[in-house]
Design a protein around this motif. Structure first.
Motif, PDB file in Angstrom:
ATOM      1  N   ARG A 108       0.861  -1.189   0.000  1.00 17.22           N
ATOM      2  CA  ARG A 108       0.000   0.000   0.000  1.00 17.22           C
ATOM      3  C   ARG A 108       0.894   1.235   0.000  1.00 17.22           C
ATOM      4  O   ARG A 108       1.640   1.469   0.950  1.00 17.22           O
ATOM      5  CB  ARG A 108      -0.922   0.012   1.215  1.00 17.22           C
ATOM      6  CG  ARG A 108      -1.949   1.149   1.210  1.00 17.22           C
ATOM      7  CD  ARG A 108      -2.931   0.994   2.354  1.00 17.22           C
ATOM      8  NE  ARG A 108      -4.006   1.958   2.292  1.00 17.22           N
ATOM      9  CZ  ARG A 108      -4.079   3.071   3.039  1.00 17.22           C
ATOM     10  NH1 ARG A 108      -3.111   3.333   3.922  1.00 17.22           N
ATOM     11  NH2 ARG A 108      -5.095   3.903   2.919  1.00 17.22           N
ATOM     12  N   LEU A 109       0.821   2.003  -1.083  1.00 20.94           N
ATOM     13  CA  LEU A 109       1.575   3.237  -1.181  1.00 20.94           C
ATOM     14  C   LEU A 109       0.654   4.404  -0.863  1.00 20.94           C
ATOM     15  O   LEU A 109      -0.416   4.541  -1.460  1.00 20.94           O
ATOM     16  CB  LEU A 109       2.156   3.410  -2.587  1.00 20.94           C
ATOM     17  CG  LEU A 109       3.187   2.376  -3.046  1.00 20.94           C
ATOM     18  CD1 LEU A 109       3.716   2.741  -4.426  1.00 20.94           C
ATOM     19  CD2 LEU A 109       4.336   2.262  -2.045  1.00 20.94           C
ATOM     20  N   ARG A 110       1.088   5.242   0.064  1.00 22.00           N
ATOM     21  CA  ARG A 110       0.321   6.415   0.457  1.00 22.00           C
ATOM     22  C   ARG A 110       1.019   7.684  -0.022  1.00 22.00           C
ATOM     23  O   ARG A 110       2.176   7.655  -0.451  1.00 22.00           O
ATOM     24  CB  ARG A 110       0.162   6.463   1.977  1.00 22.00           C
ATOM     25  CG  ARG A 110      -0.551   5.261   2.575  1.00 22.00           C
ATOM     26  CD  ARG A 110      -0.758   5.460   4.072  1.00 22.00           C
ATOM     27  NE  ARG A 110       0.512   5.682   4.751  1.00 22.00           N
ATOM     28  CZ  ARG A 110       0.616   6.241   5.957  1.00 22.00           C
ATOM     29  NH1 ARG A 110      -0.468   6.661   6.594  1.00 22.00           N
ATOM     30  NH2 ARG A 110       1.803   6.402   6.522  1.00 22.00           N
ATOM     31  N   SER A 111       0.306   8.792   0.080  1.00 23.38           N
ATOM     32  CA  SER A 111       0.875  10.080  -0.304  1.00 23.38           C
ATOM     33  C   SER A 111       2.140  10.354   0.505  1.00 23.38           C
ATOM     34  O   SER A 111       2.154  10.227   1.736  1.00 23.38           O
ATOM     35  CB  SER A 111      -0.154  11.181  -0.063  1.00 23.38           C
ATOM     36  OG  SER A 111       0.247  12.390  -0.665  1.00 23.38           O
ATOM     37  N   GLY A 112       3.206  10.700  -0.191  1.00 23.02           N
ATOM     38  CA  GLY A 112       4.495  10.955   0.449  1.00 23.02           C
ATOM     39  C   GLY A 112       5.441   9.779   0.445  1.00 23.02           C
ATOM     40  O   GLY A 112       6.627   9.941   0.742  1.00 23.02           O
ATOM     41  N   ASP A 113       4.950   8.584   0.111  1.00 23.52           N
ATOM     42  CA  ASP A 113       5.817   7.413   0.082  1.00 23.52           C
ATOM     43  C   ASP A 113       6.750   7.454  -1.130  1.00 23.52           C
ATOM     44  O   ASP A 113       6.404   7.978  -2.196  1.00 23.52           O
ATOM     45  CB  ASP A 113       5.002   6.117   0.008  1.00 23.52           C
ATOM     46  CG  ASP A 113       4.302   5.788   1.309  1.00 23.52           C
ATOM     47  OD1 ASP A 113       4.372   6.598   2.253  1.00 23.52           O
ATOM     48  OD2 ASP A 113       3.673   4.708   1.374  1.00 23.52           O
ATOM     49  N   ALA A 114       7.925   6.865  -0.960  1.00 26.40           N
ATOM     50  CA  ALA A 114       8.837   6.617  -2.072  1.00 26.40           C
ATOM     51  C   ALA A 114       9.041   5.113  -2.198  1.00 26.40           C
ATOM     52  O   ALA A 114       8.893   4.366  -1.220  1.00 26.40           O
ATOM     53  CB  ALA A 114      10.175   7.319  -1.853  1.00 26.40           C
ATOM     54  N   PHE A 115       9.361   4.680  -3.399  1.00 24.16           N
ATOM     55  CA  PHE A 115       9.661   3.267  -3.645  1.00 24.16           C
ATOM     56  C   PHE A 115      10.851   3.223  -4.590  1.00 24.16           C
ATOM     57  O   PHE A 115      10.855   3.879  -5.631  1.00 24.16           O
ATOM     58  CB  PHE A 115       8.456   2.550  -4.253  1.00 24.16           C
ATOM     59  CG  PHE A 115       8.529   1.059  -4.166  1.00 24.16           C
ATOM     60  CD1 PHE A 115       7.912   0.380  -3.119  1.00 24.16           C
ATOM     61  CD2 PHE A 115       9.223   0.315  -5.108  1.00 24.16           C
ATOM     62  CE1 PHE A 115       7.979  -1.004  -3.027  1.00 24.16           C
ATOM     63  CE2 PHE A 115       9.310  -1.067  -5.020  1.00 24.16           C
ATOM     64  CZ  PHE A 115       8.677  -1.735  -3.983  1.00 24.16           C
ATOM     65  N   VAL A 116      11.872   2.457  -4.202  1.00 25.49           N
ATOM     66  CA  VAL A 116      13.111   2.351  -4.965  1.00 25.49           C
ATOM     67  C   VAL A 116      13.278   0.905  -5.402  1.00 25.49           C
ATOM     68  O   VAL A 116      13.155  -0.011  -4.584  1.00 25.49           O
ATOM     69  CB  VAL A 116      14.329   2.776  -4.106  1.00 25.49           C
ATOM     70  CG1 VAL A 116      15.624   2.610  -4.887  1.00 25.49           C
ATOM     71  CG2 VAL A 116      14.168   4.209  -3.613  1.00 25.49           C
ATOM     72  N   PHE A 117      13.564   0.696  -6.689  1.00 21.85           N
ATOM     73  CA  PHE A 117      13.880  -0.677  -7.096  1.00 21.85           C
ATOM     74  C   PHE A 117      15.016  -0.678  -8.113  1.00 21.85           C
ATOM     75  O   PHE A 117      15.012   0.027  -9.101  1.00 21.85           O
ATOM     76  CB  PHE A 117      12.656  -1.444  -7.603  1.00 21.85           C
ATOM     77  CG  PHE A 117      11.884  -0.832  -8.746  1.00 21.85           C
ATOM     78  CD1 PHE A 117      12.066  -1.276 -10.048  1.00 21.85           C
ATOM     79  CD2 PHE A 117      10.935   0.148  -8.515  1.00 21.85           C
ATOM     80  CE1 PHE A 117      11.336  -0.745 -11.096  1.00 21.85           C
ATOM     81  CE2 PHE A 117      10.198   0.691  -9.548  1.00 21.85           C
ATOM     82  CZ  PHE A 117      10.401   0.249 -10.849  1.00 21.85           C
ATOM     83  N   GLY A 118      16.023  -1.475  -7.765  1.00 30.27           N
ATOM     84  CA  GLY A 118      17.209  -1.610  -8.591  1.00 30.27           C
ATOM     85  C   GLY A 118      17.841  -2.971  -8.370  1.00 30.27           C
ATOM     86  O   GLY A 118      17.231  -3.866  -7.783  1.00 30.27           O
ATOM     87  N   GLY A 119      19.079  -3.126  -8.841  1.00 26.17           N
ATOM     88  CA  GLY A 119      19.761  -4.410  -8.665  1.00 26.17           C
ATOM     89  C   GLY A 119      18.964  -5.553  -9.251  1.00 26.17           C
ATOM     90  O   GLY A 119      18.464  -5.466 -10.383  1.00 26.17           O
ATOM     91  N   PRO A 120      18.780  -6.652  -8.509  1.00 26.53           N
ATOM     92  CA  PRO A 120      18.063  -7.805  -9.053  1.00 26.53           C
ATOM     93  C   PRO A 120      16.587  -7.531  -9.301  1.00 26.53           C
ATOM     94  O   PRO A 120      15.928  -8.322  -9.996  1.00 26.53           O
ATOM     95  CB  PRO A 120      18.244  -8.874  -7.960  1.00 26.53           C
ATOM     96  CG  PRO A 120      18.582  -8.125  -6.722  1.00 26.53           C
ATOM     97  CD  PRO A 120      19.324  -6.902  -7.160  1.00 26.53           C
ATOM     98  N   SER A 121      16.062  -6.428  -8.766  1.00 30.97           N
ATOM     99  CA  SER A 121      14.654  -6.092  -8.980  1.00 30.97           C
ATOM    100  C   SER A 121      14.450  -4.996 -10.022  1.00 30.97           C
ATOM    101  O   SER A 121      13.316  -4.561 -10.239  1.00 30.97           O
ATOM    102  CB  SER A 121      14.009  -5.645  -7.662  1.00 30.97           C
ATOM    103  OG  SER A 121      13.833  -6.732  -6.782  1.00 30.97           O
ATOM    104  N   ARG A 122      15.520  -4.560 -10.672  1.00 34.68           N
ATOM    105  CA  ARG A 122      15.398  -3.436 -11.594  1.00 34.68           C
ATOM    106  C   ARG A 122      14.412  -3.715 -12.729  1.00 34.68           C
ATOM    107  O   ARG A 122      13.688  -2.803 -13.180  1.00 34.68           O
ATOM    108  CB  ARG A 122      16.784  -3.087 -12.166  1.00 34.68           C
ATOM    109  CG  ARG A 122      16.801  -2.011 -13.248  1.00 34.68           C
ATOM    110  CD  ARG A 122      16.225  -0.709 -12.777  1.00 34.68           C
ATOM    111  NE  ARG A 122      16.234   0.309 -13.826  1.00 34.68           N
ATOM    112  CZ  ARG A 122      15.342   0.391 -14.794  1.00 34.68           C
ATOM    113  NH1 ARG A 122      14.344  -0.492 -14.858  1.00 34.68           N
ATOM    114  NH2 ARG A 122      15.418   1.355 -15.704  1.00 34.68           N
ATOM    115  N   LEU A 123      14.351  -4.953 -13.201  1.00 37.57           N
ATOM    116  CA  LEU A 123      13.453  -5.288 -14.311  1.00 37.57           C
ATOM    117  C   LEU A 123      12.258  -6.118 -13.857  1.00 37.57           C
ATOM    118  O   LEU A 123      11.653  -6.842 -14.657  1.00 37.57           O
ATOM    119  CB  LEU A 123      14.223  -6.017 -15.407  1.00 37.57           C
ATOM    120  CG  LEU A 123      15.290  -5.181 -16.126  1.00 37.57           C
ATOM    121  CD1 LEU A 123      16.017  -6.025 -17.169  1.00 37.57           C
ATOM    122  CD2 LEU A 123      14.677  -3.943 -16.782  1.00 37.57           C
TER     123      LEU A 123
END
Length: 215
Positions: A168-183
């Protein structure tokens, strides 16, 4: 950057994929939303994307730095009014780098972020499972959420199917995905209309995704 009394801790959803709850405080959210409203104005403003199949995406979108179209990038709005794309602001790249540092403990390498995709979700909009694979750079993707909360489905790099995790993403949240999850495949199966912070003055959801094109 959060102003919550007891902000939720960062959570690793998958290797290289980190949820940062409340990353943007109320002032930063207002600043980003004001910028999004300016970027959405023509020329090179908010548009509805038509996929190669002829189907229309239910979200509306505007690009900065490089214009995204299915499936590539250009310096002009090739599938819209043909105008030059609006410039990518350096401060947004710095916000993204700060989020990467928080997610991983340190910035893995000097990332020259130069793309932002701004998606607007009304009450009915959704985003199917897809991969951010049109860039030439493996730098982590960083997204910021404004307005209504949503269910963010984060899957795997092999297929659109399971396994996946719903966040659940709310207002103000950030989400970062890289490395093995980049694709990894990811999408938004639903939003929560009316759930955004009243003081923000936004009905709907805005997602700002920051990327690096690379060479």
């Amino acid at each position: 950057m959060s102003d919550e009394l007891f902000p939720l801790p960062a959570a690793e959803v998958a290797p290289g994929a980190v949820h940062l709850p409340g990353w943007l405080d109320a002032e930063a959210q207002r600043e980003l939303l004001a910028a999004c409203r300016e970027w959405a104005m023509p020329p090179a403003g908010l548009r509805t994307v038509r996929m190669p199949s002829g189907a229309l995406m239910s979200v509306r979108q505007v690009s900065l730095g490089w214009h995204w179209y299915p499936y590539g990038y250009a310096r002009t709005v090739t599938d819209g009014d043909g105008s030059p794309v609006k410039p990518f602001p350096g401060w947004l790249g710095e916000w993204a780098r700060q989020a990467v540092r928080r997610a991983y403990g340190e910035e893995p390498h000097a990332v020259a972020y130069d793309i932002a995709l701004i998606n607007f979700y009304d009450d009915e909009a959704r985003m199917g499972m897809h991969r951010d694979s049109d860039e030439h750079c493996a730098a982590p993707v960083v997204s910021f959420s404004l307005g209504d909360a949503c269910v963010f489905r984060f899957g795997n790099a092999e297929s659109r199917g399971r396994p996946w995790a719903d966040v659940r993403l709310r207002s103000g949240d950030a989400f970062v995905f890289g490395g093995p999850s980049r694709l990894a495949y990811h999408g938004v199966p639903r939003t929560e209309p009316g759930s955004g912070p009243p003081g923000l003055g936004l009905r709907g959801r805005v997602n700002v995704t920051v990327r690096a094109l690379g060479e």
